[in-house]
Write a protein that holds these residues in place. Structure first.
Motif, mmCIF file in Angstrom:
data_model
loop_
_atom_site.group_PDB
_atom_site.id
_atom_site.type_symbol
_atom_site.label_atom_id
_atom_site.label_comp_id
_atom_site.label_asym_id
_atom_site.label_seq_id
_atom_site.Cartn_x
_atom_site.Cartn_y
_atom_site.Cartn_z
ATOM 1 N N TYR A 20 11.997 8.099 -7.226
ATOM 2 C CA TYR A 20 10.854 8.452 -6.399
ATOM 3 C C TYR A 20 9.674 8.803 -7.318
ATOM 4 C CZ TYR A 20 13.962 8.842 -2.287
ATOM 5 O OH TYR A 20 14.841 8.590 -1.260
ATOM 6 N N LYS A 21 9.131 7.784 -7.966
ATOM 7 C CA LYS A 21 8.103 8.011 -8.983
ATOM 8 C C LYS A 21 6.777 8.479 -8.402
ATOM 9 C CE LYS A 21 10.093 4.754 -12.308
ATOM 10 N NZ LYS A 21 9.842 3.566 -13.177
ATOM 11 N N GLU A 22 6.607 8.309 -7.089
ATOM 12 C CA GLU A 22 5.365 8.784 -6.463
ATOM 13 C C GLU A 22 5.341 10.289 -6.313
ATOM 14 O OE1 GLU A 22 8.330 8.270 -3.162
ATOM 15 O OE2 GLU A 22 7.762 7.155 -4.963
ATOM 16 N N ASP A 59 0.821 -1.208 0.000
ATOM 17 C CA ASP A 59 0.000 0.000 0.000
ATOM 18 C C ASP A 59 0.859 1.265 0.000
ATOM 19 O OD1 ASP A 59 -2.323 -1.449 -0.064
ATOM 20 O OD2 ASP A 59 -2.729 -1.291 2.081
ATOM 21 N N TYR A 60 2.118 1.143 0.416
ATOM 22 C CA TYR A 60 3.011 2.310 0.398
ATOM 23 C C TYR A 60 3.473 2.556 -1.035
ATOM 24 C CZ TYR A 60 3.227 2.066 5.486
ATOM 25 O OH TYR A 60 2.905 2.065 6.819
ATOM 26 N N GLY A 105 16.240 0.514 -5.369
ATOM 27 C CA GLY A 105 16.984 1.059 -6.488
ATOM 28 C C GLY A 105 17.613 -0.042 -7.324
ATOM 29 N N VAL A 106 17.958 0.323 -8.563
ATOM 30 C CA VAL A 106 18.597 -0.596 -9.500
ATOM 31 C C VAL A 106 19.868 0.061 -10.014
ATOM 32 C CG1 VAL A 106 18.358 -1.825 -11.698
ATOM 33 C CG2 VAL A 106 16.383 -1.605 -10.171
ATOM 34 N N TYR A 123 6.551 0.513 -7.590
ATOM 35 C CA TYR A 123 7.303 0.686 -8.830
ATOM 36 C C TYR A 123 8.459 -0.293 -8.922
ATOM 37 C CZ TYR A 123 4.609 4.984 -8.629
ATOM 38 O OH TYR A 123 3.578 5.886 -8.534
ATOM 39 N N GLY A 124 8.318 -1.430 -8.261
ATOM 40 C CA GLY A 124 9.365 -2.438 -8.303
ATOM 41 C C GLY A 124 10.629 -1.966 -7.606
#
Length: 730
Positions: free
Chosen positions: A588-590, A568-569, A581-582, A574-575
């Motif tokens: 921070y797409k939110e 829910d967070y 991170g990758v 976004y994986g």
């Protein structure tokens, strides 16, 4: 003749001393800085910019300018560390008071208590001879896995800033500098030294910077600590855009920027990127390079070489040296710096008060056997045998956690606190074992040990009239601890299963959870009450027993949203790109939708909303009113204690923009007041909405702006428990 010559020399010396403004404690700080700079050599100016031990920087011995002594905070003065290693010095006189965690302080929503906290904790730093307290922290709680969230003040920048400012003002009034941290975007611990944070300009301005800005502008902050992570692909401890562009130029910060220990990576970037004091870099002062020691730091000999070669202007050096001198004259050489004290009765009293007001009552079910009264406060006359279950009932919560671990004179455990009130009615079963607190590794407990402890608790539960389960998290690695994040949203050590099995035997369960982060509560329907205790410090047991017994009416409110489940967070939606991170890039797409802004606007039902907390009494709200007053709007609302007990209520003001050209949250916190009310008493709470409260950050113009139109002021007991709303027009 000799006598005449001596007299002349003595007079000349006196004249020279009299001219040394920097040594005049009554001279203005800026005059002292200017005078000291004029007398220092280039080498001396460089020397004061980097460590000379693990937690000190040199002064200028030739001129009588003192060194700076630092210690980890923010919940108490850390035990003395060896000069050149991370080992403890094993002093006998460095045991202190552990104050509650900053999540607990934020949960009080009490600015006056924040001031009390800052005053008392800084006295202990002063008494230990410390000039800089490494804390407090206002990093935003973006991710519930963050190992350091317990050191911060929640998910909302307004609340974090409002609670940090009084702390800093009170501490610095005592001559102890606060080092606000971690600046900025240090929102998780995984790959913290290398990860680059990709975040929108609007989210930076609306979510991640405001608490820091408020502290700089409203508290007169003296030092700031850079964070380990990168922003714009540059480490934050040497980030020109952040430290020079935003902090020093835009906000007018005149203090010193201190690196996190090991956060500096390059001489040129550190020199030109705004870092002023370099701490904890690659050498421990001896073994890494015993011919040079601390002079091998990036802001030591390598920096001096660039200066002497003319590759970096001496103006850069002078600015850094002036900031460090300013810090020295505000602290180490401040004539008004307090002597302080350690482990005094008033310090323990302050610790207890913050703990009591920070505990949040999340559930309190009515019981038929109690004539439909709530299970809390706990009436001992109704029960013959009370079983306390849980490792946290006997664990020293001051230990562990990384750099914020504390060596205390004593800690009152929850079990001790409850026994002091309920005496022989209390029995205890550990139920599970969490192992020893270790940094960067987990102390594994054998499965057979866990099974034995669980079986013992279940057996004892058969004879109990009531169970108080005391669990949650702790300051072990991958719990609430620096250097690692949690691995799961569930409680560890089999606690969920243990609570469920205990409930099958004895349904009267009061759950007490110590934690710096939210967690899943699948057992919530099976317990009669839930108390969120954060970490309560040295007086933990007494604070808890005062709440459970009803001696103190709970008044804490959540500074973070408790979700029903991890996903829910928004950070988990976004994986791995969203967390952790990758390839050392996290996104921070939110955007601005962090914490309750996400849950509210995206209509995701939380388990417990931001700002939520129950009381042993009830409060009735009147109808709010709003009136324009120049550029501002004044909001008023009456609040009445409609119950039978004295209590405190946190009245919260949220503001929403009803129509805007950009997406905005449904509402955002813009004010709060904590009021104390006797039964039947009414008070009127007033708020001022300023023009800035109505603005959003426009990425096109790179400015804050507001649009004419209708807004709504919401008055609530939590972010979701809105008791009244009123519209107004800009």
């Amino acid at each position: 003749m000799k006598k005449v010559l001596f007299t002349a020399m003595f007079a000349a010396a006196c004249t020279m001393v009299g001219a040394q403004t920097y040594l005049d404690p009554n001279a203005p700080v800026e005059a002292r800085v200017k005078d000291a700079l004029s007398r220092m050599t280039l080498h001396e100016k460089v020397q004061i910019l980097h460590a000379q031990s693990k937690f000190t920087t040199p002064g200028v011995p030739r001129l009588g300018i003192r060194q700076l002594n630092m210690a980890d905070g923010p919940h108490g003065c850390r035990a003395e560390i060896d000069w050149n290693s991370w080992g403890y010095a094993n002093w006998n006189n460095d045991s202190i008071v552990a104050f509650p965690s900053l999540t607990c302080l934020a949960s009080t929503w009490n600015r006056d208590l924040s001031s009390v906290y800052g005053h008392n904790v800084s006295e202990e730093f002063a008494f230990r001879g410390k000039d800089i307290m490494l804390g407090p922290g206002t990093t935003i709680a973006r991710c519930p896995f963050n190992g350091r969230s317990f050191e911060y003040m929640g998910e909302d920048p307004y609340l974090a800033g409002e609670m940090a400012v009084p702390y800093i003002i009170a501490a610095q009034k005592n001559g102890v500098a606060c080092c606000l941290k971690h600046f900025f975007l240090n929102n998780h611990e995984v790959n913290r030294m290398t990860v680059n944070v990709n975040v929108s300009e609007r989210a930076v301005e609306e979510i991640y910077l405001p608490a820091f800005e408020k502290c700089v502008k409203q508290s007169g902050l003296w030092t700031m600590m850079g964070s380990y992570n990168k922003w714009l692909n540059v480490h934050c401890c040497q980030n020109d855009s952040l430290l020079n562009g935003i902090l020093k130029k835009r906000w007018g910060f005149d203090g010193a920027v201190i690196s996190d220990w090991g956060g500096c990576h390059d001489t040129w970037e550190a020199a030109t990127g705004g870092l002023d004091i370099e701490m904890g870099s690659f050498t421990n002062g001896m073994t890494a390079d015993n011919s040079q020691g601390y002079n091998t730091y990036f802001l030591a000999d390598p920096f001096e070489k660039l200066l002497r070669e003319g590759k970096i202007s001496e103006d850069v050096l002078n600015d850094k040296a002036a900031r460090v001198l300013r810090t020295i004259f505000r602290t180490a050489m401040n004539p008004k710096k307090v002597i302080g004290k350690q482990c005094s009765p008033d310090h323990y009293a302050a610790c207890l008060k913050v703990g009591e007001e920070g505990v949040v009552l999340l559930k309190n079910e009515k019981i038929k056997e109690l004539k439909n009264a709530s299970i809390l406060p706990l009436d001992a006359s109704k029960y013959n045998k009370i079983l306390v279950v849980g490792d946290n009932a006997v664990r020293n919560m001051s230990e562990g956690g990384g750099s914020s671990e504390l060596k205390t004179k004593f800690d009152i455990s929850p079990l001790q606190g409850l026994k002091a009130v309920y005496g022989d009615k209390i029995d205890f079963a550990q139920g599970y074992a969490a192992g020893r607190p270790m940094y960067a590794r987990v102390d594994e407990v054998p499965a057979e040990t866990q099974a034995k402890l669980k079986a013992e608790a279940l057996e004892k539960a058969k004879d109990a009239d009531l169970i108080i389960f005391i669990g949650g998290m702790n300051k072990n690695h991958q719990q609430d601890c620096e250097g690692g994040d949690r691995l799961t949203y569930e409680l560890s050590y089999g606690q969920n299963e243990l609570i469920a099995e205990l409930a099958k035997i004895q349904p009267n369960i009061i759950a007490v959870m110590y934690a710096g982060n939210p967690y899943a509560t699948p057992w919530l329907p099976q317990v009669k009450a839930l108390l969120q205790c954060w970490y309560l410090g040295s007086m933990s047991g007494e604070a808890l027993s005062n709440i459970i017994s009803g001696k103190v009416n709970p008044s804490g409110k959540l500074p973070i949203t408790f979700a029903k489940k991890k996903d829910d967070y928004p950070c988990f939606q976004y994986g791995e790109e969203g967390y952790p991170g990758v390839n050392d890039q996290v996104y921070y797409k939110e955007g601005i939708y962090v914490g309750y802004r996400h849950f509210d606007t995206k209509k995701v039902q939380p388990q417990f909303p931001f700002g939520f907390g129950l009381s042993y009494t009830t409060f009735k709200y009147g109808k709010p009113t709003v009136k324009a007053n120049g550029e501002n709007f004044e909001v008023k609302v009456s609040v009445t204690n409609s119950g039978s007990r004295e209590g405190k209520e946190v009245v919260q003001l949220y503001v929403g923009d009803l129509k805007c050209s950009v997406d905005r949250p449904v509402k955002e916190l813009k004010g709060f007041e904590k009021v104390s009310l006797a039964p039947g008493e009414t008070k009127v709470v007033e708020f001022t909405i300023t023009p800035r409260d109505l603005q959003f950050y426009d990425e096109q113009s790179h400015q804050w702006k507001s649009e004419p139109g209708k807004f709504k002021a919401y008055i609530g007991a939590s972010e979701l428990d809105i008791r009244g709303a009123v519209e107004f027009t800009l």
